[in-house]
Design an enzyme around this catalytic site. Structure first.
Site, PDB file in Angstrom:
ATOM      1  N   ARG A  48       9.508  27.268  11.544  1.00 59.34           N
ATOM      2  CA  ARG A  48      10.652  27.907  10.852  1.00 59.34           C
ATOM      3  C   ARG A  48      12.030  27.345  11.166  1.00 59.34           C
ATOM      4  O   ARG A  48      12.990  27.713  10.492  1.00 59.34           O
ATOM      5  CB  ARG A  48      10.681  29.422  11.136  1.00 59.34           C
ATOM      6  CG  ARG A  48       9.419  30.174  10.785  1.00 59.34           C
ATOM      7  CD  ARG A  48       9.067  30.055   9.323  1.00 59.34           C
ATOM      8  NE  ARG A  48       8.015  31.002   8.939  1.00 59.34           N
ATOM      9  CZ  ARG A  48       7.244  30.851   7.876  1.00 59.34           C
ATOM     10  NH1 ARG A  48       7.385  29.792   7.096  1.00 59.34           N
ATOM     11  NH2 ARG A  48       6.324  31.739   7.583  1.00 59.34           N
ATOM     12  N   ASN A  60       8.356  23.231   5.450  1.00 59.17           N
ATOM     13  CA  ASN A  60       9.070  24.166   4.552  1.00 59.17           C
ATOM     14  C   ASN A  60      10.129  24.976   5.300  1.00 59.17           C
ATOM     15  O   ASN A  60      10.121  26.203   5.325  1.00 59.17           O
ATOM     16  CB  ASN A  60       8.091  25.078   3.802  1.00 59.17           C
ATOM     17  CG  ASN A  60       7.247  25.951   4.715  1.00 59.17           C
ATOM     18  OD1 ASN A  60       7.079  25.647   5.895  1.00 59.17           O
ATOM     19  ND2 ASN A  60       6.721  27.036   4.191  1.00 59.17           N
ATOM     20  N   ASN A  81      -1.404  33.447   1.830  1.00 62.58           N
ATOM     21  CA  ASN A  81      -1.622  32.522   0.729  1.00 62.58           C
ATOM     22  C   ASN A  81      -2.250  31.237   1.260  1.00 62.58           C
ATOM     23  O   ASN A  81      -1.629  30.572   2.076  1.00 62.58           O
ATOM     24  CB  ASN A  81      -0.297  32.209   0.038  1.00 62.58           C
ATOM     25  CG  ASN A  81      -0.497  31.381  -1.212  1.00 62.58           C
ATOM     26  OD1 ASN A  81      -1.606  31.328  -1.738  1.00 62.58           O
ATOM     27  ND2 ASN A  81       0.553  30.719  -1.674  1.00 62.58           N
ATOM     28  N   ASP A 123      -2.391  28.047  10.315  1.00 63.36           N
ATOM     29  CA  ASP A 123      -1.364  28.397   9.319  1.00 63.36           C
ATOM     30  C   ASP A 123      -0.461  29.516   9.873  1.00 63.36           C
ATOM     31  O   ASP A 123      -0.062  30.429   9.141  1.00 63.36           O
ATOM     32  CB  ASP A 123      -1.974  28.809   7.983  1.00 63.36           C
ATOM     33  CG  ASP A 123      -0.960  28.784   6.843  1.00 63.36           C
ATOM     34  OD1 ASP A 123       0.201  28.378   7.073  1.00 63.36           O
ATOM     35  OD2 ASP A 123      -1.318  29.195   5.724  1.00 63.36           O
ATOM     36  N   HIS A 169       6.895  35.956  10.172  1.00 62.38           N
ATOM     37  CA  HIS A 169       7.958  36.579   9.377  1.00 62.38           C
ATOM     38  C   HIS A 169       8.539  37.722  10.195  1.00 62.38           C
ATOM     39  O   HIS A 169       7.873  38.250  11.100  1.00 62.38           O
ATOM     40  CB  HIS A 169       7.399  37.118   8.053  1.00 62.38           C
ATOM     41  CG  HIS A 169       6.915  36.055   7.119  1.00 62.38           C
ATOM     42  ND1 HIS A 169       7.762  35.174   6.496  1.00 62.38           N
ATOM     43  CD2 HIS A 169       5.662  35.715   6.722  1.00 62.38           C
ATOM     44  CE1 HIS A 169       7.062  34.350   5.740  1.00 62.38           C
ATOM     45  NE2 HIS A 169       5.769  34.639   5.871  1.00 62.38           N
ATOM     46  N   GLY A 226       1.834  35.425   4.610  1.00 63.80           N
ATOM     47  CA  GLY A 226       1.703  34.750   5.904  1.00 63.80           C
ATOM     48  C   GLY A 226       1.353  35.681   7.039  1.00 63.80           C
ATOM     49  O   GLY A 226       1.686  36.864   7.029  1.00 63.80           O
TER      50      GLY A 226
HETATM   51  O1  DOR Z   1       0.563  32.512   3.946  1.00 66.27           O
HETATM   52  C1  DOR Z   1       1.252  31.513   3.870  1.00 66.27           C
HETATM   53  N1  DOR Z   1       2.461  31.424   4.455  1.00 66.27           N
HETATM   54  N2  DOR Z   1       0.792  30.456   3.193  1.00 66.27           N
HETATM   55  C2  DOR Z   1       1.553  29.376   2.947  1.00 66.27           C
HETATM   56  O2  DOR Z   1       1.072  28.470   2.328  1.00 66.27           O
HETATM   57  C3  DOR Z   1       2.949  29.306   3.415  1.00 66.27           C
HETATM   58  C4  DOR Z   1       3.144  30.184   4.580  1.00 66.27           C
HETATM   59  C5  DOR Z   1       4.589  30.398   4.924  1.00 66.27           C
HETATM   60  O3  DOR Z   1       5.348  29.445   4.997  1.00 66.27           O
HETATM   61  O4  DOR Z   1       4.951  31.577   5.178  1.00 66.27           O
END
Ligand code: DOR
Length: 437
Positions: free
Chosen positions: A66, A96, A280, A307, A311, A326
């Site tokens: 992040r 990202n 996702n 992954d 958050h 996520g």
């Molecule tokens: O669940 C997810 N969170 N899948 C993703 O592909 C991106 C990720 C995120 O950056 O929060």
């Protein structure tokens, strides 16, 4: 020179698929010897590993740290502390962030921050397209020279097939893998969970398995066309496993990963509208979970990666439709692998360890992932009998967004060594930390 001796542990060698009792001597940040009854010098620090497994340092090739830009979710310092607490000596940082890691300067920033934090190693992943917007390719050469280990627009699929073809051609030239987040956005648009009966009952819009499978199929064809090494991120459907299996049999350069949440949970976890179960790709069906396990067992799926997607509480404490996708994963991965895969015999211990060490290392062309004399001393100690209840409040990660809170997991990381620096990651009682002999 600083030296350590890890005494009386059980070494797991994922390369030779061997599990054997041995001591490990570390001198000056490298493994000096592996064998029975080793002795160090007078000043050698002894780490008593009785009852513990001694593994090559675990590598998580799919992590969202992040920083820069979303430090309210996680920072490079907190994320790499979470990595250590989860037993990982190295992580790949997905691009990202804000700004997106789509140039050398951002990759350099990530590496500087990681060095300053001094926890787990960080390998940045560079974006495929500028801003991950899918319109123009990012400068691959300068990013590779800055130290990125793969290219990916993770979080999004590069929907423009022509641009993906060019991306793969460049990546192949540089011998860097392309990691694809396989999701056709036209098919998944508006979806917040797996499409099917449960979504209908819950009144939530679904994302069909085909959204993933269409994307996997196209990317496999482009990998075949270009000779590029394609790595499919977070595989979640039976159909995707089948496509990857067939492609491998045809000789296509494709590898794949699965997350602990996808091999453990089904869409049923979304009942109750727990936003921690909003990920996702979405959690799928029991049949998909069974196919993922088969794919792990037969080698179709090479890697277990988390992954890790932290958050903030405020972002997740909202209605299901509005919450971000996520789940954090670094601090539950080892427990889930041992509890869900090794204990029930889905994978042997060396197979499971390979998917978190030598396999990601090979994919990323890293000299890591093995315990051998002369190798850098990246080592993970796991107590396979130690049980732990998942308590998100204790996570080192700033993100507490896990669907596994309160789960009892058996198999706990207790210590990690990164280049000869020792971190005790669980309160030890009599076992750890090392004492002078
Ligand atoms: O669940 C997810 N969170 N899948 C993703 O592909 C991106 C990720 C995120 O950056 O929060």
């Amino acid at each position: 020179m600083t030296s350590f001796i890890i005494k009386k542990g059980t070494v797991v060698d994922p390369l030779r698929e061997k599990v054997f009792p041995a001591d490990v001597l570390v001198v000056g940040g490298r493994i000096a010897a592996i064998g029975p009854g080793l002795a160090g010098q007078k000043e050698t620090t002894v780490i008593n590993a009785e009852g513990c497994l001694v593994l090559p340092g675990l590598i998580d090739m799919h992590v969202h740290l992040r920083e820069p830009g979303f430090e309210h979710k996680e920072t490079i310092a907190s994320g790499t502390r979470a990595a250590l607490r989860g037993g990982f000596t190295a992580v790949c940082a997905m691009p990202n962030t804000r700004p997106v890691c789509d140039r050398a300067a951002v990759a350099g920033f990530v590496l500087d921050r990681a060095r300053a934090a001094g926890n787990a190693r960080v390998y940045p992943v560079g974006a495929l397209s500028k801003g991950s917007e899918g319109k123009e390719l990012a400068p691959f050469g300068e990013m590779r020279d800055a130290g990125v280990v793969a290219f990916s627009d993770d979080g999004r699929w590069l929907a423009d097939a022509h641009l993906m073809r060019r991306a793969m051609e460049y990546a192949a030239m540089l011998d860097v893998p392309v990691i694809s987040h396989c999701e056709d956005p036209a098919l998944s648009a508006g979806g917040v969970m797996n499409e099917g009966f449960t979504a209908t009952i819950l009144g939530l819009r679904g994302m069909p398995a085909a959204a993933e499978e269409v994307a996997v199929a196209r990317d496999i064809l482009l990998a075949e066309l270009t000779g590029c090494h394609l790595h499919v991120a977070h595989v979640s459907t039976a159909g995707a496993v089948r496509l990857i299996r067939e492609a491998k049999a045809r000789g296509v350069r494709v590898t794949a990963e699965v997350t602990p949440h996808h091999f453990t949970l089904t869409e049923e976890a979304v009942r109750g509208y727990d936003t921690n179960a909003k990920v996702n790709p979405p959690l799928r069906t029991a049949a998909d979970v069974a196919a993922l396990k088969e794919g792990l067992a037969d080698g179709t799926i090479d890697v277990i990666a988390t992954d890790h997607a932290p958050h903030s509480r405020e972002e997740k404490e909202t209605e299901f439709d509005a919450a971000p996708f996520g789940m954090v994963g670094l601090e539950t991965a080892v427990g889930l692998v041992f509890t869900e895969l090794v204990s029930p015999g889905v994978l042997t211990l060396p197979q499971a360890v390979a998917k978190m060490t030598v396999n990601p290392a090979r994919i990323l062309r890293l000299e890591a992932g093995v315990l051998a004399e002369g190798a850098v001393a990246d080592i993970t100690l796991v107590d396979p009998e130690r049980e732990e209840v998942v308590e998100p409040e204790r996570f080192a990660s700033q993100g507490k967004n896990t669907a596994f809170g309160g789960w009892q997991l058996k198999g706990t990381p207790v210590g990690v060594m990164v280049g000869g620096r020792w971190f005790e990651v669980r309160p030890s009682g009599k076992r750890l930390p090392g004492k002078k002999r």
